[in-house]
Motif scaffolding. Structure first.
Motif, mmCIF file in Angstrom:
data_model
loop_
_atom_site.group_PDB
_atom_site.id
_atom_site.type_symbol
_atom_site.label_atom_id
_atom_site.label_comp_id
_atom_site.label_asym_id
_atom_site.label_seq_id
_atom_site.Cartn_x
_atom_site.Cartn_y
_atom_site.Cartn_z
ATOM 1 N N GLU A 128 52.302 12.290 -47.490
ATOM 2 C CA GLU A 128 52.230 13.064 -48.733
ATOM 3 C C GLU A 128 53.496 13.899 -48.927
ATOM 4 O O GLU A 128 53.827 14.287 -50.048
ATOM 5 N N ASN A 129 54.217 14.182 -47.836
ATOM 6 C CA ASN A 129 55.510 14.856 -47.924
ATOM 7 C C ASN A 129 56.668 13.852 -47.929
ATOM 8 O O ASN A 129 57.673 14.064 -48.610
ATOM 9 N N TYR A 130 56.506 12.782 -47.184
ATOM 10 C CA TYR A 130 57.560 11.777 -47.058
ATOM 11 C C TYR A 130 57.821 11.051 -48.381
ATOM 12 O O TYR A 130 58.970 10.897 -48.801
ATOM 13 N N TYR A 131 56.761 10.600 -49.039
ATOM 14 C CA TYR A 131 56.951 9.747 -50.207
ATOM 15 C C TYR A 131 57.620 10.470 -51.380
ATOM 16 O O TYR A 131 58.554 9.923 -51.983
ATOM 17 N N PRO A 132 57.197 11.690 -51.742
ATOM 18 C CA PRO A 132 57.924 12.385 -52.811
ATOM 19 C C PRO A 132 59.401 12.592 -52.464
ATOM 20 O O PRO A 132 60.266 12.497 -53.346
ATOM 21 N N GLN A 133 59.680 12.866 -51.196
ATOM 22 C CA GLN A 133 61.066 13.025 -50.770
ATOM 23 C C GLN A 133 61.837 11.720 -50.952
ATOM 24 O O GLN A 133 62.989 11.713 -51.405
ATOM 25 N N LEU A 134 61.198 10.592 -50.602
ATOM 26 C CA LEU A 134 61.838 9.292 -50.777
ATOM 27 C C LEU A 134 62.152 9.036 -52.246
ATOM 28 O O LEU A 134 63.255 8.585 -52.587
ATOM 29 N N LEU A 135 61.195 9.319 -53.130
ATOM 30 C CA LEU A 135 61.424 9.103 -54.554
ATOM 31 C C LEU A 135 62.570 9.967 -55.074
ATOM 32 O O LEU A 135 63.395 9.516 -55.886
ATOM 33 N N THR A 136 62.630 11.208 -54.626
ATOM 34 C CA THR A 136 63.707 12.108 -55.051
ATOM 35 C C THR A 136 65.065 11.567 -54.618
ATOM 36 O O THR A 136 66.039 11.573 -55.388
ATOM 37 N N ARG A 137 65.133 11.089 -53.397
ATOM 38 C CA ARG A 137 66.410 10.583 -52.886
ATOM 39 C C ARG A 137 66.791 9.264 -53.548
ATOM 40 O O ARG A 137 67.979 8.992 -53.762
ATOM 41 N N ALA A 169 66.077 8.548 -56.624
ATOM 42 C CA ALA A 169 66.519 8.929 -57.964
ATOM 43 C C ALA A 169 67.958 9.443 -57.967
ATOM 44 O O ALA A 169 68.721 9.201 -58.910
ATOM 45 N N SER A 170 68.329 10.135 -56.898
ATOM 46 C CA SER A 170 69.672 10.714 -56.817
ATOM 47 C C SER A 170 70.666 9.817 -56.087
ATOM 48 O O SER A 170 71.860 10.131 -56.030
ATOM 49 N N ASN A 171 70.160 8.704 -55.520
ATOM 50 C CA ASN A 171 71.007 7.806 -54.740
ATOM 51 C C ASN A 171 71.748 8.532 -53.624
ATOM 52 O O ASN A 171 72.916 8.248 -53.328
ATOM 53 N N SER A 172 71.064 9.458 -52.989
ATOM 54 C CA SER A 172 71.690 10.208 -51.906
ATOM 55 C C SER A 172 70.632 10.602 -50.875
ATOM 56 O O SER A 172 69.442 10.696 -51.193
ATOM 57 N N GLY A 173 71.082 10.803 -49.663
ATOM 58 C CA GLY A 173 70.202 11.277 -48.602
ATOM 59 C C GLY A 173 69.306 10.218 -48.014
ATOM 60 O O GLY A 173 68.415 10.530 -47.213
ATOM 61 N N GLU A 182 54.052 0.812 -56.522
ATOM 62 C CA GLU A 182 54.888 1.653 -57.365
ATOM 63 C C GLU A 182 56.362 1.442 -57.053
ATOM 64 O O GLU A 182 57.201 1.402 -57.963
ATOM 65 N N VAL A 183 56.701 1.292 -55.785
ATOM 66 C CA VAL A 183 58.095 1.078 -55.407
ATOM 67 C C VAL A 183 58.607 -0.250 -55.945
ATOM 68 O O VAL A 183 59.701 -0.330 -56.511
ATOM 69 N N THR A 184 57.830 -1.321 -55.786
ATOM 70 C CA THR A 184 58.295 -2.617 -56.282
ATOM 71 C C THR A 184 58.388 -2.638 -57.810
ATOM 72 O O THR A 184 59.232 -3.343 -58.371
ATOM 73 N N ALA A 185 57.544 -1.861 -58.475
ATOM 74 C CA ALA A 185 57.534 -1.862 -59.942
ATOM 75 C C ALA A 185 58.623 -0.978 -60.542
ATOM 76 O O ALA A 185 59.165 -1.297 -61.603
ATOM 77 N N THR A 186 58.949 0.139 -59.861
ATOM 78 C CA THR A 186 59.838 1.125 -60.483
ATOM 79 C C THR A 186 61.121 1.405 -59.720
ATOM 80 O O THR A 186 62.037 2.017 -60.271
ATOM 81 N N GLN A 187 61.200 0.971 -58.463
ATOM 82 C CA GLN A 187 62.367 1.311 -57.647
ATOM 83 C C GLN A 187 63.055 0.089 -57.047
ATOM 84 O O GLN A 187 63.901 0.219 -56.170
ATOM 85 N N ALA A 188 62.691 -1.089 -57.502
ATOM 86 C CA ALA A 188 63.180 -2.310 -56.856
ATOM 87 C C ALA A 188 64.698 -2.422 -56.868
ATOM 88 O O ALA A 188 65.298 -2.930 -55.913
ATOM 89 N N ASP A 189 65.328 -1.952 -57.938
ATOM 90 C CA ASP A 189 66.784 -2.075 -58.020
ATOM 91 C C ASP A 189 67.493 -1.186 -57.014
ATOM 92 O O ASP A 189 68.698 -1.333 -56.792
ATOM 93 N N LYS A 190 66.755 -0.287 -56.386
ATOM 94 C CA LYS A 190 67.352 0.605 -55.390
ATOM 95 C C LYS A 190 67.303 0.020 -53.974
ATOM 96 O O LYS A 190 67.786 0.645 -53.037
ATOM 97 N N PHE A 191 66.709 -1.177 -53.831
ATOM 98 C CA PHE A 191 66.544 -1.778 -52.504
ATOM 99 C C PHE A 191 67.195 -3.159 -52.440
ATOM 100 O O PHE A 191 67.248 -3.896 -53.436
ATOM 101 N N VAL A 192 67.632 -3.515 -51.243
ATOM 102 C CA VAL A 192 68.213 -4.821 -50.969
ATOM 103 C C VAL A 192 67.115 -5.885 -50.990
ATOM 104 O O VAL A 192 66.001 -5.650 -50.523
#
Length: 446
Positions: free
Chosen positions: A91-100, A102-106, A120-130
């Protein structure tokens, strides 16, 4: 191992002392591990002069380091050093992951994703992953198809590879069953409720009538709900991605099972993964609980020496999956190519089998089930139960469910908030259902 919340639990070996380890779907937003939130766990005793340092971001304790897999990879790849940072609670890890993201850092070179969040990650964050689908050493056929698809986008990019899953059984106290005049041999116990959660409740009624006065049939209604919904054909979303829990008969069937147990006084009325629940397990005040593979270590840890060989493992009424996680490589990873190579190695069937042997994480790669580490695994704390055979059999028949982006929110409010209103406050199942629906709708509107 979608989720009502998460906890990681595992055994050190299938036949030895339990430690904290594998991911789980639990009713509640818990994720118990061994590290402090955001803390670094890099004191491994390994050489620090590598040319490449791979940083691995995890929640809880996956057990990779404890199983010796980091050290093995370093020996196979001189010049590579692996360090992990761990946030204790998802519950603390996942929001932190989303924030990072979004900022492409950390971001670490490797980031874990819990099954509750993978949609949610595959639907909204896929372009951020290899895309790991074409990585050397990665074979789609090594995974269950449903597990592979959970980490794959609609356009076919596989952005995360599966680690463990949580095939289910029922753990039961042999001494309590004997006192109630019920069979105690695991094969006979499995027959009591084979194929039907209603039969599980019927056995509970017999137990409550003839069993020890101070022992409940099942640990908690919310845990029972999680088990029942995890073994259903569908849950909260349909194939078009629409939220359908309100009208889904599978959801209401799981709700009815859990609330019937609560209304009948069959539950020990504890919230899972809390100190009172731990104490109840140690004192033996409930006779059964739904038992994904990762739960064995927790039972041994909390049951202690006085409960050794009192517990056993039977088949669940229906096969289901309660738990599981993934590993992905962010596009901004400093060592992207080496990280992808490492994730491919770490999630391969051979390493999944080693992790099960050392830590109890049940593999999501069926090919590993044929290895002696899995096929021949027994657990002496549970009467030498053939846990490899039991959980492999359950894993082969896990239903393919659609996991939606807000599965965790929906499950928390139905399983935890709703069911517990019946168990703790005496609300009628219908009134509690209406309260749960309101809570879900409010959460989804935020």
């Amino acid at each position: 191992m979608a989720t009502n919340g998460t906890a990681r639990r595992s055994t050190r070996r299938p036949t030895r002392l339990a430690a904290i380890g594998v991911s789980a779907l639990v009713t509640g937003s818990l994720l118990a591990g061994c590290a402090d939130d955001g803390g670094s766990d890099s004191d491994t005793g390994r050489a620090s002069d590598g040319d490449i340092t791979l940083n691995v971001g995890l929640f809880g304790t996956f057990g990779f380091q404890e199983a010796g897999l980091y050290e093995e990879y370093e020996k196979l790849n001189p010049g590579v050093r692996i360090e992990q940072s761990v946030v204790e609670r998802n519950e603390n890890y996942y929001p932190q992951l989303l924030t990072r993201l979004a900022s492409n850092s950390g971001l670490a070179d490797v980031q874990a994703v819990e099954v509750a969040n993978i949609a949610e990650v595959t639907a909204t964050q896929a372009d951020k992953f290899v895309d790991l689908g074409g990585q050397e050493g990665v074979d789609q056929g090594d995974w269950f198809d449903w597990k592979w698809q959970q980490g794959t986008t609609a356009d076919g990019r596989t952005i995360a590879l599966g680690t463990d899953i949580g095939p289910m059984a029922i753990c039961y106290r042999k001494d309590h069953f004997e006192a109630a005049g019920l069979p105690t041999e695991r094969a006979e116990v499995s027959k009591l409720w084979a194929g039907d959660w209603e039969k599980y409740l019927e056995t509970g009624e017999a137990f409550m009538a003839d069993g020890p006065d101070d022992v409940a049939w099942v640990d908690s209604a919310s845990g029972l709900y999680s088990a029942a919904i995890s073994s259903s054909e569908s849950r909260y979303y349909d194939e078009d991605g629409e939220v359908v829990y309100k009208d889904n008969p599978d959801v209401r069937a799981a709700w009815d099972i859990a609330t019937a147990a609560a209304e009948a006084g069959m539950t020990d009325r504890h919230e899972q993964f809390t100190p009172p629940w731990d104490k109840a397990m140690n004192n033996g005040t409930f006779a059964t609980l739904s038992c994904p593979a990762w739960m064995l270590g927790y039972i041994q840890d909390k049951g202690g020496d006085k409960s050794a060989d009192l517990w056993d493992v039977a088949d669940a009424p229906r096969p289901g999956n309660w738990g599981g996680s993934f590993l992905g490589v962010p596009e901004t990873a400093k060592n992207k190519e080496e990280a992808a190579k490492f994730v491919a190695w770490l999630t391969a069937p051979e390493q999944q089998a080693k992790l099960f042997e050392e830590r109890g994480s049940f593999p999501s790669a069926p090919a590993s089930y044929e290895t002696p580490a899995v096929a021949d695994a027994t657990h002496d704390y549970f009467g030498d139960a053939p846990i490899g055979e039991i959980f492999a059999r359950a894993a082969q028949d896990i239903p393919t469910q659609i996991i939606g982006p807000k599965d965790q929110i929906i499950a928390e409010n139905i399983g935890r908030s709703g069911v517990r209103q019946v168990e703790q406050k005496g609300l009628s199942p219908e009134d509690a259902w209406q309260e749960a629906v309101k809570a879900v709708d409010n959460a989804l509107d935020e």
